[in-house]
Design a protein around this motif. Sequence first.
Motif, PDB file in Angstrom:
ATOM      1  N   UNK A  90      67.450  65.966  72.032  1.00 49.90           N
ATOM      2  CA  UNK A  90      66.256  65.292  72.547  1.00 49.90           C
ATOM      3  C   UNK A  90      65.115  66.271  72.774  1.00 49.90           C
ATOM      4  N   UNK A  91      65.437  67.458  73.312  1.00 52.04           N
ATOM      5  CA  UNK A  91      64.414  68.475  73.542  1.00 52.04           C
ATOM      6  C   UNK A  91      63.825  68.962  72.219  1.00 52.04           C
ATOM      7  N   UNK A  92      64.689  69.142  71.225  1.00 49.78           N
ATOM      8  CA  UNK A  92      64.209  69.600  69.908  1.00 49.78           C
ATOM      9  C   UNK A  92      63.307  68.550  69.281  1.00 49.78           C
ATOM     10  N   UNK A  93      63.704  67.294  69.402  1.00 51.61           N
ATOM     11  CA  UNK A  93      62.887  66.209  68.847  1.00 51.61           C
ATOM     12  C   UNK A  93      61.520  66.171  69.514  1.00 51.61           C
ATOM     13  N   UNK A  94      61.503  66.271  70.857  1.00 55.74           N
ATOM     14  CA  UNK A  94      60.230  66.255  71.571  1.00 55.74           C
ATOM     15  C   UNK A  94      59.389  67.480  71.204  1.00 55.74           C
ATOM     16  N   UNK A  95      60.032  68.640  71.083  1.00 57.45           N
ATOM     17  CA  UNK A  95      59.306  69.853  70.721  1.00 57.45           C
ATOM     18  C   UNK A  95      58.739  69.752  69.307  1.00 57.45           C
ATOM     19  N   UNK A  96      59.482  69.109  68.402  1.00 59.49           N
ATOM     20  CA  UNK A  96      58.993  68.916  67.034  1.00 59.49           C
ATOM     21  C   UNK A  96      57.781  68.002  67.027  1.00 59.49           C
ATOM     22  N   UNK A  97      57.846  66.911  67.806  1.00 62.65           N
ATOM     23  CA  UNK A  97      56.695  66.014  67.923  1.00 62.65           C
ATOM     24  C   UNK A  97      55.495  66.762  68.499  1.00 62.65           C
ATOM     25  N   UNK A  98      55.748  67.599  69.506  1.00 66.36           N
ATOM     26  CA  UNK A  98      54.674  68.361  70.136  1.00 66.36           C
ATOM     27  C   UNK A  98      54.049  69.339  69.150  1.00 66.36           C
ATOM     28  N   UNK A  99      54.885  70.028  68.369  1.00 65.22           N
ATOM     29  CA  UNK A  99      54.368  70.971  67.379  1.00 65.22           C
ATOM     30  C   UNK A  99      53.509  70.244  66.346  1.00 65.22           C
ATOM     31  N   UNK A 100      53.970  69.081  65.880  1.00 61.65           N
ATOM     32  CA  UNK A 100      53.195  68.306  64.912  1.00 61.65           C
ATOM     33  C   UNK A 100      51.856  67.869  65.504  1.00 61.65           C
ATOM     34  N   UNK A 101      51.882  67.475  66.784  1.00 65.93           N
ATOM     35  CA  UNK A 101      50.635  67.054  67.434  1.00 65.93           C
ATOM     36  C   UNK A 101      49.683  68.244  67.595  1.00 65.93           C
ATOM     37  N   UNK A 102      50.212  69.407  67.920  1.00 64.54           N
ATOM     38  CA  UNK A 102      49.379  70.598  68.036  1.00 64.54           C
ATOM     39  C   UNK A 102      48.722  70.929  66.692  1.00 64.54           C
ATOM     40  N   UNK A 103      49.474  70.795  65.604  1.00 64.83           N
ATOM     41  CA  UNK A 103      48.912  71.034  64.273  1.00 64.83           C
ATOM     42  C   UNK A 103      47.812  70.028  63.962  1.00 64.83           C
ATOM     43  N   UNK A 104      48.033  68.773  64.368  1.00 68.25           N
ATOM     44  CA  UNK A 104      47.043  67.720  64.142  1.00 68.25           C
ATOM     45  C   UNK A 104      45.756  68.003  64.911  1.00 68.25           C
ATOM     46  N   UNK A 105      45.894  68.381  66.188  1.00 69.01           N
ATOM     47  CA  UNK A 105      44.720  68.672  67.013  1.00 69.01           C
ATOM     48  C   UNK A 105      43.990  69.900  66.483  1.00 69.01           C
ATOM     49  N   UNK A 106      44.746  70.933  66.091  1.00 68.98           N
ATOM     50  CA  UNK A 106      44.124  72.132  65.552  1.00 68.98           C
ATOM     51  C   UNK A 106      43.327  71.812  64.290  1.00 68.98           C
ATOM     52  N   UNK A 107      43.890  70.967  63.424  1.00 66.64           N
ATOM     53  CA  UNK A 107      43.185  70.591  62.195  1.00 66.64           C
ATOM     54  C   UNK A 107      41.896  69.834  62.513  1.00 66.64           C
ATOM     55  N   UNK A 108      41.943  68.953  63.510  1.00 65.31           N
ATOM     56  CA  UNK A 108      40.741  68.216  63.911  1.00 65.31           C
ATOM     57  C   UNK A 108      39.646  69.169  64.388  1.00 65.31           C
ATOM     58  N   UNK A 109      40.038  70.140  65.198  1.00 70.87           N
ATOM     59  CA  UNK A 109      39.053  71.071  65.740  1.00 70.87           C
ATOM     60  C   UNK A 109      38.488  71.984  64.660  1.00 70.87           C
ATOM     61  N   UNK A 110      39.330  72.385  63.709  1.00 70.43           N
ATOM     62  CA  UNK A 110      38.865  73.251  62.621  1.00 70.43           C
ATOM     63  C   UNK A 110      37.872  72.532  61.714  1.00 70.43           C
ATOM     64  N   UNK A 111      37.940  71.189  61.680  1.00 71.85           N
ATOM     65  CA  UNK A 111      37.075  70.402  60.793  1.00 71.85           C
ATOM     66  C   UNK A 111      35.789  69.931  61.460  1.00 71.85           C
ATOM     67  N   UNK A 112      35.622  70.254  62.751  1.00 71.38           N
ATOM     68  CA  UNK A 112      34.462  69.733  63.481  1.00 71.38           C
ATOM     69  C   UNK A 112      33.150  70.098  62.796  1.00 71.38           C
ATOM     70  N   UNK A 113      32.965  71.370  62.482  1.00 79.07           N
ATOM     71  CA  UNK A 113      31.685  71.809  61.922  1.00 79.07           C
ATOM     72  C   UNK A 113      31.396  71.152  60.578  1.00 79.07           C
TER      73      UNK A 113
END
Length: 268
Positions: A90-113
């Motif tokens: 369960x912890x690994x699954x949640x951590x995997x979801x969190x990592x994917x969300x972090x990648x998603x947020x990072x991509x959004x911020x990198x595309x702002x400009x």
Amino acid sequence: MRYSIGEFASITGVSADTLRLYEKQGIIRPLKDHSNNYRYYYDLDVRSLLVSRLYRSLNIPLQDVSELINGATAQRVQQQILQSKTNLEGQIRRSTLLLNKMNEIQAELEQIEERLYKCRIKQLTARYRLKQTSQDRLLKEPYLKEMVNEWMELLPFTFFCFRIENWNDTPGNHLLKYSWGMTLTQDDLLNLNVGVSDRVEYLPPVRCLSSVIRTSAEDSFSADAFRFMLDELAAKGHKVTGDITGKLLLNEYIQEAQGSYLEINIPF
């Protein structure tokens, strides 16, 4: 052969503090010499110590380790290890979801400009939103208190989303009826196994014209902020077909002046 706590700690590679803790939990039981109040450990104590360390390495709580050491059957040990394994999955699954969300947020911020004041077509997935404001004024509905606490615990999967209701793009329409609220995509809601009540708004999937704008804290939220998007739709013969929505991407401070980057999504 008997050993002092210091000798036993050195030989086994376990700190004296850990030995004292294990003694307190009843995992190991050194013999006490009442003539000098010293505790002495023996060779066979290594077995209980090593097995207990094995159990702890499997993320089994110390209290449960004590139970396993002091009389648990082989079947009970297997059950405890299985439970620890399930918890870890369960912890690994949640951590995997969190990592994917972090990648998603990072991509959004990198595309702002590159997205700033530039339009593109975007397909929005279904979303669920907890309305928290009327305009920018926080609502004080009793039911919100508990639900907001629950949804705050879901960060960073939740995001702050605005909704302009009953949009009607008429000349001179500057005053918008909008609200803000914490929001979850349908995918995240399902992945996190979040239940929703009838108090939660459902925003269906929709095709939108999407862009990013920057507003200052002093600016009032009006259609002028995204007029360039409405003009592009009109130039191509498209009409707005539903509520305009968007999300807060980032707050920025430059020379003590606050600004916000917002994603605007206009269905057409």
